[in-house]
Design an enzyme around this catalytic site. Structure first.
Site, PDB file in Angstrom:
ATOM      1  N   ASP A 151      47.308 -79.417 -10.121  1.00 32.30           N
ATOM      2  CA  ASP A 151      48.344 -79.925 -10.811  1.00 32.30           C
ATOM      3  C   ASP A 151      48.086 -80.649 -11.905  1.00 32.30           C
ATOM      4  OD1 ASP A 151      51.099 -80.196 -10.798  1.00 32.30           O
ATOM      5  OD2 ASP A 151      51.412 -80.903  -8.739  1.00 32.30           O
ATOM      6  N   GLU A 184      50.133 -76.320 -14.528  1.00 33.62           N
ATOM      7  CA  GLU A 184      50.826 -77.265 -15.332  1.00 33.62           C
ATOM      8  C   GLU A 184      52.167 -77.019 -15.958  1.00 33.62           C
ATOM      9  OE1 GLU A 184      50.744 -75.756 -19.532  1.00 33.62           O
ATOM     10  OE2 GLU A 184      51.401 -74.576 -17.689  1.00 33.62           O
ATOM     11  N   TRP A 185      52.926 -76.148 -14.924  1.00 36.83           N
ATOM     12  CA  TRP A 185      54.340 -76.003 -15.115  1.00 36.83           C
ATOM     13  C   TRP A 185      54.833 -75.004 -16.365  1.00 36.83           C
ATOM     14  CZ3 TRP A 185      53.542 -81.644 -15.589  1.00 36.83           C
ATOM     15  CH2 TRP A 185      52.973 -82.480 -14.268  1.00 36.83           C
ATOM     16  N   GLY A 186      53.830 -74.360 -16.847  1.00 36.66           N
ATOM     17  CA  GLY A 186      54.065 -73.504 -18.074  1.00 36.66           C
ATOM     18  C   GLY A 186      54.388 -74.336 -19.450  1.00 36.66           C
ATOM     19  N   ASP A 206      59.116 -77.200 -11.093  1.00 37.22           N
ATOM     20  CA  ASP A 206      59.132 -76.869  -9.666  1.00 37.22           C
ATOM     21  C   ASP A 206      60.591 -76.568  -9.207  1.00 37.22           C
ATOM     22  OD1 ASP A 206      56.604 -78.182  -9.416  1.00 37.22           O
ATOM     23  OD2 ASP A 206      57.181 -80.036  -8.867  1.00 37.22           O
TER      24      ASP A 206
END
Length: 412
Positions: A151, A184-186, A206
């Site tokens: 993460d 890294e959530w894009g 998320d």
């Protein structure tokens, strides 16, 4: 023992162990399939839960359907490291430690995944890996870990790509093959750089148990709905980055977590046709029969795991007002998922000869005529429902979908 550990750490840090810096190859040749604890349990995880989940994989047929990874998310460790700087499994939650748990999961023919973060602390405030990447990778290898979700909380001004490369190199130097999941959530378009670094990368923030719109909580973190994730980026751009060993990850699924069954069906079928990893996020020990049948639908899973490894794409559909997604498959077959995005029922008649699907990425085409007929198989009903020689009619309720496999006529 302490001297040996320090010597090993020095050797690994210098790149002496295992040679060059790279990721492990020949892993995730099709999108990974498994389960993750976060969506349902957050930090309320423990050894017994993970063991019971592994047991359920086998007893309920998930292992036979292709699910392989049992993944522990945030909250498994203590908040601080030990005196030697090692990560420590929470002794209350995991009294027998991670090595014993990995041994148990492996005894079931499954693999164990774990979580950490590129920052000083994880998103929930537990010990992160910043400055300890090689030490942590050695510890994961010692425990028998098979999959690391990494993460991106509490990272200050760290360079994203370099931080993920550091952990990639550390995992490779440990000598134990592990899938590396970039989370890294894009934010930095990992589909442009992630293929050389990890085996999958998150494309968005998320997910939450919502299909479309839902009431937002002011001044608090809010998850994304299924449709928000679907619409977030240009799928045409993303799909060019996907392939064996490197996949776009649309996050763990929310199937079985409170949406309607039609929404669960559509959610699962979309993740399948878009080659997203099929990572369950529900409590599989307590799910109903409908949910079990959906997530073990081998014909939908086969779409996701198809040997051509081509991510599906959105197509215009002239015959009726639906969202349509297509995916070329091996042996000249095609998959189609069409769903009703609206809140009202729609009547839909597929006039096949009006449709032409062209994949600009692979230059494959799907078109229909009297000389080009396909058999139609309904993947929810598990039966053939005609051919493209005749119009195909269906009524779709709110967020309902159909999932079809088209095979050139004459094939068995």
């Amino acid at each position: 023992m302490k001297k040996n550990f320090v010597l090993s750490l020095i050797l690994v840090s210098c790149g002496i162990n295992n040679g060059s810096s790279q990721k492990f190859e020949n892993l995730a040749l099709t999108p990974p399939m498994g389960w993750n604890s976060n969506n349902t349990f957050d930090q309320n995880i423990n050894e017994q839960l993970i063991k019971e989940t592994a047991d359920a994989f086998v007893a309920l047929g998930l292992k036979d359907a292709g699910y392989e990874y049992v993944c522990i998310d945030d909250g498994w460790s203590t908040r601080d490291r030990d005196k030697q700087g090692n990560l420590v499994a929470d002794p209350v939650k995991f009294p027998h430690g991670m090595k014993a748990l990995a041994d148990y999961v492996h005894s079931k023919g499954l693999k164990l995944g774990i979580y950490n973060c590129g920052g000083t602390h994880t998103c929930a405030g537990y010990a992160g890996s910043r400055g300890h990447e090689y030490q942590d990778a050695l510890k994961y290898a010692e425990w028998g870990i098979d999959y690391l979700k990494y993460d991106w909380c509490n990272t200050d001004n760290l360079n994203v790509t370099e931080a993920y490369i550091t952990m990639r190199d550390a995992l490779y130097a440990s000598g134990r093959p592990m899938i590396f999941s970039i989370c890294e959530w894009g934010k930095t378009q990992p589909w442009k750089w992630g293929a050389a670094v990890g085996h999958l990368w998150r494309t968005t923030g998320d997910i939450g148990p919502h299909f479309d719109d839902f009431e937002r909580r002011p001044n608090k973190w809010n998850p994304m709905s299924v449709l928000e994730i679907l619409d977030k980026h240009s799928q045409d751009e993303l799909r060019r980055a996907a392939g064996p060993g490197h996949w776009n990850d649309m996050d763990m699924m929310e199937v079985g977590n409170g949406m309607s069954f039609y929404e669960d069906q559509t959610h699962f079928a979309l993740w399948a046709i878009l080659c997203s990893p099929l990572i369950l996020g529900n409590d599989i020990r307590k799910m109903d029969k409908q949910t079990l049948e959906l997530i073990t639908n081998k014909e939908l899973i086969a779409i996701n795991q198809d040997a051509l490894s081509i991510q599906g794409f959105k197509v215009p559909w002239r015959s009726c007002p639906v969202d349509a997604w297509a995916k070329p498959l091996k042996n000249g077959d095609w998959a189609l998922v069409m769903f009703n995005r609206t809140k009202e029922a729609v009547d839909c008649t597929m006039n096949w000869e009006r449709e032409l699907i062209h994949d600009k990425f692979t230059n494959k085409e799907l078109w229909f005529s009297k000389d080009k007929v396909y058999k139609i198989k309904d993947l929810y009903l598990h039966k053939e429902v005609g051919t493209t020689a005749k119009a195909f009619s269906v009524k779709l309720e709110k967020h309902q979908s159909i999932a079809l496999r088209l095979s050139p006529s004459g094939k068995k």
